[in-house]
Design a protein around this motif. Structure first.
Motif, PDB file in Angstrom:
ATOM      1  N   PHE A  58       0.289  -1.545   0.393  1.00 61.04           N
ATOM      2  CA  PHE A  58       0.143  -0.435  -0.336  1.00 61.04           C
ATOM      3  C   PHE A  58       0.692   1.354   0.324  1.00 61.04           C
ATOM      4  O   PHE A  58       0.267   2.176   0.382  1.00 61.04           O
ATOM      5  N   ILE A 107     -10.374   4.622   1.887  1.00 61.67           N
ATOM      6  CA  ILE A 107      -9.036   4.571   1.799  1.00 61.67           C
ATOM      7  C   ILE A 107      -8.350   6.164   1.365  1.00 61.67           C
ATOM      8  O   ILE A 107      -8.814   6.249   0.458  1.00 61.67           O
ATOM      9  N   GLN A 116       1.136   2.101  -5.404  1.00 64.91           N
ATOM     10  CA  GLN A 116       0.902   0.255  -5.364  1.00 64.91           C
ATOM     11  C   GLN A 116       1.108  -0.271  -6.507  1.00 64.91           C
ATOM     12  O   GLN A 116       1.053   0.380  -7.778  1.00 64.91           O
ATOM     13  N   MET A 143     -15.314   3.042  -6.993  1.00 68.44           N
ATOM     14  CA  MET A 143     -14.336   3.709  -6.287  1.00 68.44           C
ATOM     15  C   MET A 143     -14.720   5.172  -6.207  1.00 68.44           C
ATOM     16  O   MET A 143     -14.772   5.677  -7.215  1.00 68.44           O
ATOM     17  N   THR A 156      -6.065   6.813  -8.359  1.00 69.44           N
ATOM     18  CA  THR A 156      -6.012   5.628  -8.817  1.00 69.44           C
ATOM     19  C   THR A 156      -5.776   5.624 -10.078  1.00 69.44           C
ATOM     20  O   THR A 156      -5.916   6.148 -10.681  1.00 69.44           O
ATOM     21  N   TRP A 189     -14.857   0.305 -12.013  1.00 71.30           N
ATOM     22  CA  TRP A 189     -13.577  -0.641 -12.937  1.00 71.30           C
ATOM     23  C   TRP A 189     -13.909  -2.268 -12.824  1.00 71.30           C
ATOM     24  O   TRP A 189     -14.747  -2.379 -11.944  1.00 71.30           O
ATOM     25  N   HIS A 195      -4.903  -1.942 -11.726  1.00 74.12           N
ATOM     26  CA  HIS A 195      -5.186  -0.691 -11.084  1.00 74.12           C
ATOM     27  C   HIS A 195      -3.882  -0.764 -10.000  1.00 74.12           C
ATOM     28  O   HIS A 195      -3.961  -1.482  -8.986  1.00 74.12           O
ATOM     29  N   GLY A 196      -4.211   0.886  -9.424  1.00 72.49           N
ATOM     30  CA  GLY A 196      -3.424   0.774  -8.133  1.00 72.49           C
ATOM     31  C   GLY A 196      -3.472   2.201  -7.255  1.00 72.49           C
ATOM     32  O   GLY A 196      -3.638   3.482  -8.232  1.00 72.49           O
ATOM     33  N   LEU A 197      -3.430   2.192  -6.746  1.00 69.28           N
ATOM     34  CA  LEU A 197      -3.328   3.325  -5.714  1.00 69.28           C
ATOM     35  C   LEU A 197      -2.294   4.387  -6.129  1.00 69.28           C
ATOM     36  O   LEU A 197      -1.415   4.142  -6.586  1.00 69.28           O
ATOM     37  N   ARG A 206      -6.106  12.135   0.275  1.00 74.39           N
ATOM     38  CA  ARG A 206      -6.687  11.535  -0.960  1.00 74.39           C
ATOM     39  C   ARG A 206      -7.129  10.923  -0.112  1.00 74.39           C
ATOM     40  O   ARG A 206      -6.794  10.158   0.241  1.00 74.39           O
TER      41      ARG A 206
HETATM   42  O1  LIG Z   1      -7.154   3.576  -3.310  1.00 73.57           O
HETATM   43  C1  LIG Z   1      -6.858   3.432  -4.320  1.00 73.57           C
HETATM   44  O2  LIG Z   1      -6.382   4.242  -5.282  1.00 73.57           O
HETATM   45  C2  LIG Z   1      -7.526   2.064  -4.802  1.00 73.57           C
HETATM   46  C3  LIG Z   1      -6.729   1.518  -3.992  1.00 73.57           C
HETATM   47  C4  LIG Z   1      -6.753  -0.268  -4.210  1.00 73.57           C
HETATM   48  O3  LIG Z   1      -6.749  -0.251  -5.642  1.00 73.57           O
HETATM   49  C5  LIG Z   1      -6.262  -1.443  -3.021  1.00 73.57           C
HETATM   50  O4  LIG Z   1      -5.949  -1.119  -1.951  1.00 73.57           O
HETATM   51  O5  LIG Z   1      -6.587  -2.015  -3.360  1.00 73.57           O
END
Ligand SMILES: O=C(O)CCC(=O)C(=O)O
Ligand SMILES: [Fe+2]
Length: 281
Positions: A58, A107, A116, A143, A156, A189, A195-197, A206
């Protein structure tokens, strides 16, 4: 390729067409700002109680909470929003009798972390399910921007088109786009979309409010019966109770020994039980 965005008044079929083509779509200002502020008023104090962390996966600068719908009645509007329900009906409806909430929470990304690793919601089932381009959709993710999402504050990161990629294809940096969007917007999505943060380089956090749905015959990622136990679920709208899992999937999944409780769905499944012999009723 940037992430396409649509107005909240767009026809669900048009939103769906973009989502199916790109694996991701932004719906601008789906929730009005005043309502989103009220939701933030519920979750921000809970997030403030959490430590910043999350480890390598994370980016070390994350705070999060689960059980989103136990933090205040305003939050119920998110999964019950008509656009959200229309999309879930269209994406997951053909692949199950009923879909369910899968994971829920908020989050928050604070400054100073890192991106991430890109991943898929479907990865929770590794190695038993591998993402295959032509498989049906099992998971749909929403999200919501609790704060505005910008390129600088960790919006994201998503890879449009990656829902059609073989499992082992890696994304080049130029294939990644960020879900930049104003407060109240939603980025949606698919379970197979990479994807990832993102990294926050500002000094304000954020915050995203998220939930996903999965087909009702799959194990939920977040244990919804412990996250929102019956006593709490009773206070929620009936449709939300059903989405949490207080209903059977068809006749044979999720039955309870002889107990036609208030929280079992009153619709098809219970009526079906009366017609079926030998399933404990
Ligand atoms: O917070 C985000 O922008 C994505 C977070 C995410 O994909 C996750 O925690 O698995
Ligand atoms: Fe994720």
């Amino acid at each position: 390729m940037p992430i396409q965005s649509v107005e909240r008044t767009a026809a669900p079929d048009d939103i769906l067409a973009t989502l199916e083509r790109d694996g991701v779509v932004i719906i601008r200002e789906l929730i009005d700002r005043a309502t989103m502020q009220a939701m933030m008023g519920r979750v921000a104090p809970r997030l403030a109680e959490r430590k910043t962390g999350g480890g390598e996966f994370f980016g070390y600068r994350k705070r999060s909470i689960g059980a989103l719908f136990s933090h205040g009645p305003e939050l119920s509007q998110l999964p019950l929003n008509p656009v959200v329900q229309a999309l879930a009906d269209k994406v997951l409806g053909p692949n199950c009798n009923t879909y369910q909430l899968h994971a829920t929470g908020a989050i928050q990304v604070w400054g100073g972390g890192h991106n991430q690793p890109l991943h898929r919601e479907l990865d929770a089932y590794t190695p038993f399910i591998q993402p295959k381009p032509d498989d049906p959709e099992y998971i749909l993710f929403f999200m919501f921007a609790g704060s505005g999402f910008s390129a600088e504050n960790g919006a994201t990161r998503l890879v449009p088109g990656s829902h059609r990629w073989p499992a082992d294809r890696r994304a080049a940096e130029e294939e990644v786009a960020q879900a930049v969007m104003p407060q109240g917007s939603a980025v949606v999505w698919l379970g197979k979309t990479l994807h990832g943060l993102g990294t926050n380089t500002t000094d304000t956090p954020r915050t995203g409010l998220f939930f996903s749905f999965s087909v009702g015959w799959l194990r939920q990622e977040e244990n919804q019966y412990l996250a929102v136990p019956v006593e709490r679920a009773k206070a929620l709208p009936e449709r939300l109770q059903q989405l949490l899992g207080y209903q059977a999937h068809g006749t044979f999944l999720g039955w309870v020994d002889g107990r036609e409780s208030e929280l079992q769905t009153r619709e098809t499944p219970l009526e079906m039980f009366e017609d079926v012999e030998g399933v404990g009723y």
